[in-house]
Design an enzyme around this catalytic site. Structure first.
Site, short mmCIF file in Angstrom:
data_model
loop_
_atom_site.label_atom_id
_atom_site.label_comp_id
_atom_site.label_asym_id
_atom_site.label_seq_id
_atom_site.Cartn_x
_atom_site.Cartn_y
_atom_site.Cartn_z
N TYR A 1 45.59 47.00 31.86
CA TYR A 1 45.93 45.80 32.62
C TYR A 1 47.45 45.77 32.77
O TYR A 1 48.17 45.35 31.86
CB TYR A 1 45.41 44.56 31.90
CG TYR A 1 45.81 43.24 32.53
CD1 TYR A 1 45.79 43.06 33.91
CD2 TYR A 1 46.22 42.16 31.74
CE1 TYR A 1 46.16 41.86 34.48
CE2 TYR A 1 46.59 40.95 32.30
CZ TYR A 1 46.56 40.80 33.67
OH TYR A 1 46.94 39.61 34.24
N ASP B 1 43.26 47.03 36.28
CA ASP B 1 44.05 46.22 37.21
C ASP B 1 45.47 46.76 37.18
O ASP B 1 46.21 46.52 36.24
CB ASP B 1 44.00 44.75 36.77
CG ASP B 1 44.80 43.84 37.70
OD1 ASP B 1 45.45 44.35 38.63
OD2 ASP B 1 44.78 42.62 37.47
N HIS C 1 39.00 38.65 41.06
CA HIS C 1 38.83 40.09 41.25
C HIS C 1 37.35 40.43 41.34
O HIS C 1 36.52 39.78 40.70
CB HIS C 1 39.41 40.87 40.06
CG HIS C 1 40.88 40.76 39.90
ND1 HIS C 1 41.75 41.77 40.21
CD2 HIS C 1 41.64 39.74 39.40
CE1 HIS C 1 42.98 41.40 39.93
NE2 HIS C 1 42.95 40.17 39.44
#
Length: 264
Positions: free
Chosen positions: A109, A151, A255
């Site tokens: 992330y 991500d 998302h």
């Protein structure tokens, strides 16, 4: 004997707040491995009961209170767990493991980088670029066949955003971020699986802001989430889709999950 594995990457934006969505997704899609980002929960408070009930008995957690956090939930064994502090401040932003076949999965992330694309005026933006640089250094010496997903908080191509013209100076699509991501990709020859299956310039988004009254109609999306693989794994990926429907479920993450199937 070949083995097919369905691997999902999903920024869930609080796993406890969206546990019912996760259960629905797992029930409908039945992936072998689920990699979550932004779990926003300490490891000792992770809601593992539902996952175990559905057969996800291999859990690797890297969490912290309220912010960030990553997790891997798997029906197949995971080995050699590792955590890299690419943020260099102890934040829970990475977790990795090795499959039985020796392939490594790295779940990351990457920081969003704040609102201003200026390292001096906005330290968060500098932290994001430095995070990428540490990942680039790691990639340059990587020898193990690896799936890197999560991500990445950068939409690199013009077709990865709803309007290149309007977002060119907005964090996540600026030229310095695109160039920085390219250095990371080149350091290991990473293959962008999203664009392998949905070639540029086709529309490909994974994130839609909560600000839109009707996210699907306005479709002001960005491709912030990615699945990359080592060059030797490119042909092992047999399908890749963005599960856009889940963005329209009740109280969704902003998302959508990325579903990639591999045949080893």
């Amino acid at each position: 004997m070949s083995e097919t594995l369905k691997i999902v990457s999903w920024n869930i934006n609080s796993v406890r707040a969206r546990i019912e969505l996760v259960e629905r997704f797992l029930t409908e899609e039945s992936p072998d491995i689920l990699c979550l980002q932004e779990t926003k929960v300490r490891d000792d408070q992770f809601p593992e009961g539902m996952f175990r009930r559905l057969g996800y008995n291999h859990l690797i957690l890297c969490g912290q209170p309220m912010h960030h956090g990553v997790a891997m939930l798997s029906r197949v064994p995971l080995h050699e767990h590792n955590r890299f502090d690419w943020q260099d401040n102890g934040e829970a932003r990475h977790i990795g493991a090795v499959l039985e076949n020796g392939v490594r999965i790295e779940n990351v992330y990457i920081p969003a980088g704040g609102d201003l694309p200026d390292r001096e005026a906005n330290p968060k933006f500098g932290q994001k670029l430095d995070f990428y640089e540490r990942m680039t250094n790691w990639s340059a010496s990587l020898k193990t066949p690896t799936i890197l997903l999560g991500d990445f908080n950068v939409a690199p191509l013009e077709s990865d955003v709803w309007s290149h013209k309007q977002l060119i100076n907005v964090v996540s699509h600026t030229q310095i971020e695109v160039d920085t991501m390219k250095k990371l990709q080149d350091a290991h020859g990473w293959v962008d699986i999203g664009r392998k299956f949905i070639p540029d310039p086709e529309r490909l988004y994974t994130w839609w802001s909560y600000r839109a009254r009707d996210w699907r109609q306005s479709d002001k999306g960005r491709r912030l989430d990615h699945v990359w693989v080592s060059p030797e794994l490119e042909d092992k990926a047999v399908s890749h889709v963005v599960h856009e429907d889940s963005r329209g479920w009740t109280k969704p993450s902003d998302h959508a999950p990325l579903i990639t199937e591999f045949k080893f």
